[in-house]
Design an enzyme around this catalytic site. Structure first.
Site, PDB file in Angstrom:
ATOM      1  N   GLY A 266       0.769  -1.236   0.000  1.00 13.28           N
ATOM      2  CA  GLY A 266       0.000   0.000   0.000  1.00 13.28           C
ATOM      3  C   GLY A 266       0.798   1.282   0.000  1.00 13.28           C
ATOM      4  N   GLY A 267       2.095   1.217  -0.238  1.00  7.38           N
ATOM      5  CA  GLY A 267       2.899   2.437  -0.239  1.00  7.38           C
ATOM      6  C   GLY A 267       2.438   3.449  -1.266  1.00  7.38           C
ATOM      7  CE  LYS A 268       5.167   1.859  -6.676  1.00  8.57           C
ATOM      8  NZ  LYS A 268       5.619   0.850  -5.679  1.00  8.57           N
ATOM      9  CG  ASP A 313      -4.332 -12.740 -11.963  1.00 10.33           C
ATOM     10  OD1 ASP A 313      -3.770 -11.736 -12.443  1.00 10.33           O
ATOM     11  OD2 ASP A 313      -3.928 -13.909 -12.157  1.00 10.33           O
ATOM     12  CB  CYS A 384      11.736  -2.153  -7.672  1.00 12.35           C
ATOM     13  SG  CYS A 384      11.130  -3.796  -7.237  1.00 12.35           S
TER      14      CYS A 384
END
Length: 454
Positions: A266-268, A313, A384
């Site tokens: 949930g960072g973004k 998905d 990343c």
């Protein structure tokens, strides 16, 4: 009480036995031993991540000084040697004789007297300076030199020399072996970076401003940070500045409807919610139910109320979600070659075959994300990874096949310090740890043409 060195040894063996990630294995070992925050935990953490970063170089040394190659040594003995060599070369505040004696005692617990003698002989006869080991010649064997001396797999170094040249590959490997800061994203819904920085500094943390964004703060060390009132009260979220680029590339507005695919933990999603002033709606989708619960937990702690979650998905979302979004993020699963300074174990587990397998999945997720964008809306794809197969190659193929999408000019969305040739009107950004001081990262921002576009 268990010592930090023993805790590090236990964690290294657990990681190899169960293929666990370092943070999970260390947390499990801490829970099993009942050891809390303190000097021994800090030492264990330093030893664990130090050995993981420098394992290639250490194993190279062992192979040249032992009758038995590392691959033939038992799990405890090879990790006892790795810990000992790391301490002798990188933690010089510990006297050499003490390191050798502790290593020999540890070897006796796991093997017979002869093996303990082997450990003693190897450690006592090491050169005083790590540079005095018999490294490959950097001119005659540049791949072998970087791989051995700077501790990365041969195949990885070979790729990076091809892509970035010798100096570029060396810079990446050197940066990957440095201890990264703990980067925090200030929760601007509750405080300012200045107030948060002062509060943490008063608790003894060494705080500095981020390089790219005003909401970013760097801590030299994060020991005990998760038990502070600042974390518990939701004044910050850990997030590298490279990852923060996604929300700024998206540039969301309050009241918008946003979709985040592969969203956990949930960072973004929470960053976008903060930029939207907690007004609008964000649908966070992830296939993993346990990790999706982390999105809920982080949003609740940060005081964010506009995030809904959906377990499914990412390749199937438009078949079940009958709406189109103002903005869509797709942070696809990837090799993680940009995050090696934080997850060094990836170096030793990743196989080159993954670079043939993952692009099919990444392309499928990107295509599904594109179908969810309304005309005139924004799509941001990110990984990343610093490998072109997972980044620029995928975007080139996508834009060639989807003429309704056009690259988004990022020059007004991201900091001026990134306008160094990596950031162009082509709508892509590639960050390298040896250049930008962040994790390695790739993102592409695109706009879906509106119905009235020419």
């Amino acid at each position: 009480m268990i010592k930090g060195r023993d805790l590090a040894l236990r964690t290294l063996m657990l990681m190899e036995k169960r293929q666990a990630f370092s943070n999970i294995a260390l947390s499990r070992a801490l829970a099993e031993t009942g050891i809390g925050e303190g000097v021994e935990t800090a030492l264990a953490t330093e030893l664990l991540y130090g050995v993981l970063r420098w394992r290639g170089a250490i194993d190279y040394i062992i192979d040249r000084r032992s009758r038995h190659p590392v691959t033939k040594l038992t799990l405890p003995i090879k990790n006892i040697l790795r810990l000992g060599i790391y301490q002798l070369y990188f933690l010089t505040r510990v006297p050499a004789y003490a390191v050798v004696d502790e290593s020999v005692r540890a070897a006796r617990r796991y093997a017979h007297k002869g093996v303990a003698g082997l450990v003693n002989a190897i450690l006592r006869h090491l050169p005083a300076d790590i540079e005095d080991n018999d490294w490959p010649d950097c001119h005659e064997d540049p791949i072998g030199y970087i791989s051995a001396r700077h501790s990365h797999p041969v195949w990885m170094v070979e790729r990076w020399i091809t892509a970035y040249g010798f100096d570029g590959a060396l810079s990446i490997c050197q940066a990957n072996n440095e201890r990264p800061p703990l980067t925090l994203r200030t929760n601007l819904l509750k405080t300012t970076s200045e107030e948060l920085g002062r509060s943490l500094a008063e608790k003894g943390y060494q705080v500095s401003s981020g390089r790219l964004f005003p909401e970013a703060l760097n801590l030299a060390t994060g020991a005990g940070i998760w038990n502070t009132p600042e974390y518990i009260e939701g004044l910050f979220q850990p997030q590298d500045e490279a990852s923060m680029c996604v929300a700024h590339a998206l540039t969301p507005m309050p009241g918008q409807n946003v979709l985040d695919l592969c969203s956990a933990p949930g960072g973004k999603s929470t960053h976008v919610a903060e930029l939207m002033a907690n007004r609008g709606r964000i649908l966070s989708v992830d296939i993993n139910a346990a990790r999706l619960r982390l999105v809920h937990a982080n949003a609740a702690r940060l005081g964010i109320g506009i995030i809904d979650t959906l377990q499914m998905d990412a390749r199937e979302v438009t078949g079940k979600v009958n709406e189109r979004f103002d903005a869509v993020m797709a942070d696809a699963p990837c090799t993680g070659t940009g995050s090696l300074r934080r997850k060094p174990e990836i170096k030793w587990r990743l196989l080159p075959e993954k670079l043939q397998e993952l692009p099919e999945l990444q392309t499928a997720i990107l295509n599904e994300a594109a179908r969810a964008v309304r005309p005139g809306g924004i799509l941001v794809y990110s990984v990343c990874s610093i490998e072109p197969e997972e980044g620029s190659d995928i975007i080139s193929s996508f834009l060639a096949a989807n003429r309704e999408y056009m690259p988004l000019d990022l020059s007004r969305r991201l900091p001026l310090c990134l306008h160094d040739g990596q950031l162009t009107t082509a709508g892509t950004l590639r960050l390298l740890p040896g250049v930008h001081g962040t994790d390695g990262f790739f993102l592409a921002a695109m706009r879906r043409r509106a119905d009235n576009d020419s």
